[in-house]
Design a protein around this motif. Structure first.
Motif, short mmCIF file in Angstrom:
data_model
loop_
_atom_site.label_atom_id
_atom_site.label_comp_id
_atom_site.label_asym_id
_atom_site.label_seq_id
_atom_site.Cartn_x
_atom_site.Cartn_y
_atom_site.Cartn_z
N ALA A 67 59.25 4.09 -13.56
CA ALA A 67 57.91 3.51 -13.52
C ALA A 67 57.14 4.01 -12.30
N ASP A 68 57.81 4.11 -11.16
CA ASP A 68 57.15 4.65 -9.96
C ASP A 68 56.70 6.10 -10.17
N ARG A 69 57.56 6.91 -10.78
CA ARG A 69 57.23 8.30 -11.04
C ARG A 69 56.06 8.41 -12.01
N ARG A 70 56.12 7.64 -13.08
CA ARG A 70 55.05 7.67 -14.07
C ARG A 70 53.73 7.16 -13.48
N TRP A 71 53.82 6.16 -12.59
CA TRP A 71 52.60 5.65 -11.95
C TRP A 71 51.98 6.74 -11.07
N LEU A 110 48.28 8.26 -11.53
CA LEU A 110 47.28 8.23 -10.46
C LEU A 110 46.63 9.59 -10.25
N GLN A 111 47.42 10.65 -10.31
CA GLN A 111 46.87 12.00 -10.15
C GLN A 111 45.88 12.30 -11.27
N GLU A 112 46.22 11.92 -12.50
CA GLU A 112 45.33 12.15 -13.63
C GLU A 112 44.05 11.33 -13.46
N LEU A 113 44.19 10.09 -13.04
CA LEU A 113 43.03 9.22 -12.87
C LEU A 113 42.09 9.73 -11.79
N THR A 132 53.14 -2.51 -16.36
CA THR A 132 51.88 -2.12 -15.74
C THR A 132 51.55 -0.67 -16.05
N VAL A 133 52.54 0.20 -15.95
CA VAL A 133 52.32 1.62 -16.22
C VAL A 133 51.96 1.84 -17.69
N THR A 134 52.61 1.12 -18.58
CA THR A 134 52.32 1.25 -20.00
C THR A 134 50.88 0.85 -20.29
N TRP A 135 50.45 -0.30 -19.77
CA TRP A 135 49.07 -0.75 -20.02
C TRP A 135 48.06 0.15 -19.31
N ALA A 136 48.38 0.61 -18.13
CA ALA A 136 47.47 1.52 -17.41
C ALA A 136 47.30 2.82 -18.19
N SER A 137 48.38 3.30 -18.79
CA SER A 137 48.30 4.51 -19.60
C SER A 137 47.41 4.29 -20.81
N ARG A 138 47.53 3.15 -21.42
CA ARG A 138 46.68 2.84 -22.59
C ARG A 138 45.21 2.75 -22.19
#
Length: 192
Positions: free
Chosen positions: A33-37, A41-44, A111-117
């Protein structure tokens, strides 16, 4: 016989301690989850910068002297464009707020899943905002039907760059082999 990972152990498809079954990496759910976050963040950062510049431009347009000369249709397009820009900014900034409000509640994977959506929704809204902005600018600049054709062509190009090419890569199998690598940003790997 299962897939043999780079470390030489046989992958029988079952979860092993410290190895995420979808990514094949040796990381806990929290580390993943930390890695995916971090990736998200970089994409955002890229998307948010562009949206903020575009939205700032849109907000300034109404204060230009020539705005009073716009037709009713162009004013309506402007209002729709500003609303789309607002929705886009909200969707692309939303993941940061989501993360901040849930930090410390041991909900990082969710959190990461919803942020991705939210980010995917933001990209869809950005597509609409860009097309609407182009329509407004080209209508004012050209005063003819060519504006619609140019916007249509650019809309197809946006769709190709943002959605078609990535989906094509998935269909072609250009991504990681089954059981290896993270397949997408929301944690739901696709079976290959």
């Amino acid at each position: 016989m299962g897939h043999i990972p780079a470390d030489g152990s046989e992958d029988d498809g079952t979860a092993r301690p410290g190895v995420h079954p979808q990514s094949g990496r040796r990381e806990t759910e929290e580390e993943r989850a930390d890695r995916r976050w971090g990736d998200l963040l970089q994409e955002l950062r890229v998307a948010q910068t562009g949206v903020q510049i575009l939205f700032g431009f849109l907000l300034a347009v109404v204060f230009q002297p020539r705005f009073a000369d716009l037709s009713t249709t162009d004013r309506n397009i402007y209002v729709v464009t500003v609303m789309l820009g607002s929705a886009t900014a909200a969707a692309l900034i939303g993941p940061v707020s989501y993360h901040r409000l849930l930090t410390g509640r041991r909900m990082k994977p969710q959190t990461v899943t919803w942020a991705s959506r939210m980010t995917k929704l933001g990209l869809g809204l950005l597509f609409c905002t860009m097309c609407s902005t182009l329509l407004l600018i080209l209508r004012v600049a050209l005063h003819n039907v060519v504006a619609l054709w140019l916007v249509g062509a650019m809309a197809l190009w946006f769709l190709a760059c943002w959605f078609v090419f990535p989906l094509w890569a998935i269909v072609r199998g250009d991504g990681p082999q089954p059981g290896r690598g993270d397949r997408d940003g929301d944690g739901r790997g696709t079976r290959g």
